[in-house]
Scaffold this active site. Structure first.
Site, PDB file in Angstrom:
ATOM      1  N   ASP A  14      65.956 -47.819  76.742  1.00  0.00           N
ATOM      2  CA  ASP A  14      65.937 -48.220  75.335  1.00  0.00           C
ATOM      3  C   ASP A  14      64.723 -49.125  75.194  1.00  0.00           C
ATOM      4  OD1 ASP A  14      66.276 -49.497  72.903  1.00  0.00           O
ATOM      5  OD2 ASP A  14      68.255 -50.337  73.359  1.00  0.00           O
ATOM      6  N   ASP A 198      73.389 -49.781  62.781  1.00  0.00           N
ATOM      7  CA  ASP A 198      72.664 -50.587  63.771  1.00  0.00           C
ATOM      8  C   ASP A 198      72.106 -51.849  63.102  1.00  0.00           C
ATOM      9  OD1 ASP A 198      70.835 -51.658  65.566  1.00  0.00           O
ATOM     10  OD2 ASP A 198      69.872 -49.749  66.041  1.00  0.00           O
TER      11      ASP A 198
END
Ligand code: AMP
Length: 642
Positions: A14, A198
């Protein structure tokens, strides 16, 4: 790829704006790989000095204030952007944004001029090093995540960053898709529409995805992004800022102004840090103390409660909800099946509540919202590398699920091999008078005692009004949905208090573990049953002893002295068994204990009668207050915690 033995792992990365992570997935599922100091997040920050790289990650982040123009932060925002686009982004940082080759944005700091992908490469190389050290082998291939809205140029820049770090990108995966993969979505039989919400420190993104399950062709599930929306200037940092401003106003320091007299930059930073830690504390507590000295005789000392924080946070949360509505509309207002939460700010109860309300679905929270994207990237890597992790992600529950009860025994709610989705409910009560909290420990396994099972989660049901032992009615519900996510809810009926927790029970569990745990349960079956029986006996006997002892004290004078003597003697005998269960459980004769308990019940019938008669005289309602202890069928009492 199948014949490539021994295989090199395909790691998942990520590559984030503020921090980055690396994870790997093997037969026991995905896990985040730690850095040399045990850290899991690598700040996406680098420093250049005299034209050369001088620090990466936490060292660069820690001393950013000392080297403002040499430190490059948030390089991801400039990835693959033209100089014109990048110039328009207000950065608030001290490093320079200049025109690089082919009109691209380049970053200048500490005597170096670099492309954002070069900064990305430094971060990726660092994470690759973490992975190689942890796995003890060389790692070249990676799945890297990118925001769903990244265009071709931004995606290409991410690939270039990996190439510069000596890595091959096996696949770029959109971040929301990775979050969905971490939850094993895409295994249900029908297509599903999911929302990935998110909410991080500086940005908010929402994506609506359509997942088409694996049709068995080996392609895996298909994820299609239907719509995205978001705001690159909306995050938890805004909430911290508003909290600081409110505290400052109170301290008589007026509205927000960077030129606030008498407040040093260090004091401002200290206040923001305090605001953030207060906010974080209020995600689990109802109130938190603030005590910060701002110098010049200004000190702020008071407590902040959750409702006050929520008042401050609400406008920001409302903005995220409006963006969700827009994304849903763009996606054609589909029916929603799941909502996945990503980003640290989704730990706030107000966020979870509002998201659940807006979408009408309880969001997935089982996985750490900071790690979920990296975990999903690792899952994708394992699938591409041919590791059939789904061997364990079956359509049955591989090991029984239950909760620990008083005395350390396990009450199993869902049995091994139940097909999923599955649901079970059971009533419990307390074992101690005036207990205001019940501690729930969720375990997995076939053994009878919690200590021999795998611990999955712990949570507490709090704020129960004080009631006598056995009176609270605590309903515990286990739900395992089609993706294998377990939700445990507990609620006390009289007071309406509730609490819940989510877990993915299959994580960290290999087929070998399941086999071993099953074997052990067979080997220990006899002893386990005996222990469970004596623990249950001890718990029930303790409730009896307490009730009979209390009642006897009240009615002693009214009873035949011979009855009193007999009851006293039997109470003494049963108490002896109870303490033996605590000190030397292996020496307890379960049958003898059982007989003693039955005998006590029999000899104390006159005590019950006298106590009830007395209570009826004293108060018509009183008998109801003592009944439920005895009417409990299962006799389960969760671990006490007052
Ligand atoms: P991320 O960008 O995903 O790392 O999220 C960072 C943001 O999450 C920061 O604003 C943090 O203050 C916030 N955050 C982290 N943990 C919590 C928590 N337990 N409660 C509320 N906010 C949190």
């Amino acid at each position: 790829m199948e014949s490539d033995e021994p295989r090199e792992p395909i790691i998942g990365i990520d590559l984030g704006t503020t921090h980055s992570l690396v994870a790997v997935c093997d037969a026991a599922g995905p896990r985040v790989i730690e850095g040399p100091l045990g850290e899991r997040l690598l700040p996406s920050v680098v420093r250049y000095s005299d034209g050369r790289l001088s620090a990466v990650g936490s060292e660069a982040r820690r001393r950013a204030a000392e080297f403002p123009s040499e430190t490059i932060l948030s390089a991801k925002r400039y990835m693959g952007r033209s100089y014109a686009e990048a110039h328009a982004l207000e950065s608030g940082f001290e490093f320079g944004v200049v025109e690089g080759p082919r009109g691209l944005a380049a970053l200048r700091g500490g005597g170096a001029t670099v492309l954002p992908q070069e900064v990305g490469a430094v971060i990726l190389a660092e994470l690759r090093g973490w992975a190689e050290r942890a796995l003890g082998k060389s790692v070249r291939q990676a799945v890297i995540t990118v925001p769903a809205y990244f265009d071709d140029g931004q995606r290409q820049a991410t690939r270039d960053a990996a190439r510069l770090a000596g890595m091959e990108v096996v696949r770029l995966v959109p971040e929301p898709t990775a979050a969905a993969l971490a939850y094993g979505l895409g295994r249900s039989v029908k297509p599903e529409t999911i929302v990935v919400y998110d909410f991080g420190g500086g940005t908010f993104d929402v994506s609506v995805l359509e997942v088409t399950p694996d049709d068995g062709s080996g392609m895996g599930a298909m994820f299609r992004v239907l719509a995205t929306s978001g705001d690159t200037q909306l995050g938890g940092d805004d909430i911290d800022r508003m909290v600081s401003e409110r505290l400052l106003r109170e301290a008589g320091l007026g509205a927000a102004s960077s030129a606030r007299p008498g407040l040093s930059p260090a004091a401002r930073q200290a206040l923001r840090d305090f605001a953030e830690s207060t906010k974080i504390a209020l995600s689990v507590q109802e109130s938190a103390a603030v005590d910060v000295n701002l110098g010049n005789g200004v000190r702020i000392a008071r407590s902040v409660d959750r409702s006050e924080l929520e008042e401050v946070a609400r406008p920001f949360v409302d903005r995220t909800i409006a963006l969700c509505q827009r994304a849903l509309q763009d996606a054609g207002n589909p029916h929603l099946d799941r909502v996945v939460l990503v980003g640290g700010s989704t730990r706030m109860p107000i966020v979870r509540r509002e998201v659940a309300r807006m979408f009408g679905v309880e969001p997935y929270t089982a996985l750490d919202p900071d790690l979920v994207v990296a975990l999903g990237a690792a899952v994708q890597g394992a699938l591409l590398g041919g590791i059939r992790r789904d061997a364990l992600l079956l359509d049955v529950i591989p090991l029984s699920l239950g909760i620990e009860t008083v005395g350390g025994a396990v009450a199993k709610l869902l049995m091994r091999n139940s097909s999923i989705p599955a649901q079970a409910r059971e009533m419990f009560s307390t074992s101690v008078d005036n207990q205001t909290a019940v501690r729930l420990h969720v375990v997995q396994g076939e053994r009878e005692m919690a200590a021999d099972c795998r611990s999955l989660a712990r949570f507490e049901l709090r704020n129960l009004p004080p009631m006598p032992a056995g009176i609270p009615q605590v309903e515990v519900e286990f739900t395992v949905d089609a993706n294998g996510v377990l939700q445990v809810r507990a609620g006390e009926r009289r007071s309406g208090q509730r609490a819940s927790v989510q877990v993915v029970p299959s994580y960290g569990l290999t087929t070998e573990d399941v086999d071993r745990m099953e074997r052990e349960s067979l080997t220990h079956a006899r002893e386990d049953m005996r222990r469970h029986r004596i623990v249950d006996l001890a718990v029930n006997a303790a409730l009896d002893v307490k009730w009979i002892g209390d009642a006897l004290d009240r009615v002693r004078e009214r009873l035949d002295p011979a009855v009193v003597d007999a009851v006293d003697q039997e109470l003494h005998r049963v108490r002896g068994f109870i303490s033996l269960v605590k000190t030397a459980p292996e020496s307890v004769d379960a049958n003898a204990f059982h007989q003693a308990k039955e005998f006590l019940d029999r000899v104390s019938v006159p005590v019950h009668e006298a106590a009830i008669a007395e209570s009826l005289r004293a108060d018509q309602r009183a008998p109801h207050a003592v009944e439920p202890v005895r009417s409990k069928s299962g006799g389960h009492t969760p671990r006490s915690d007052s």
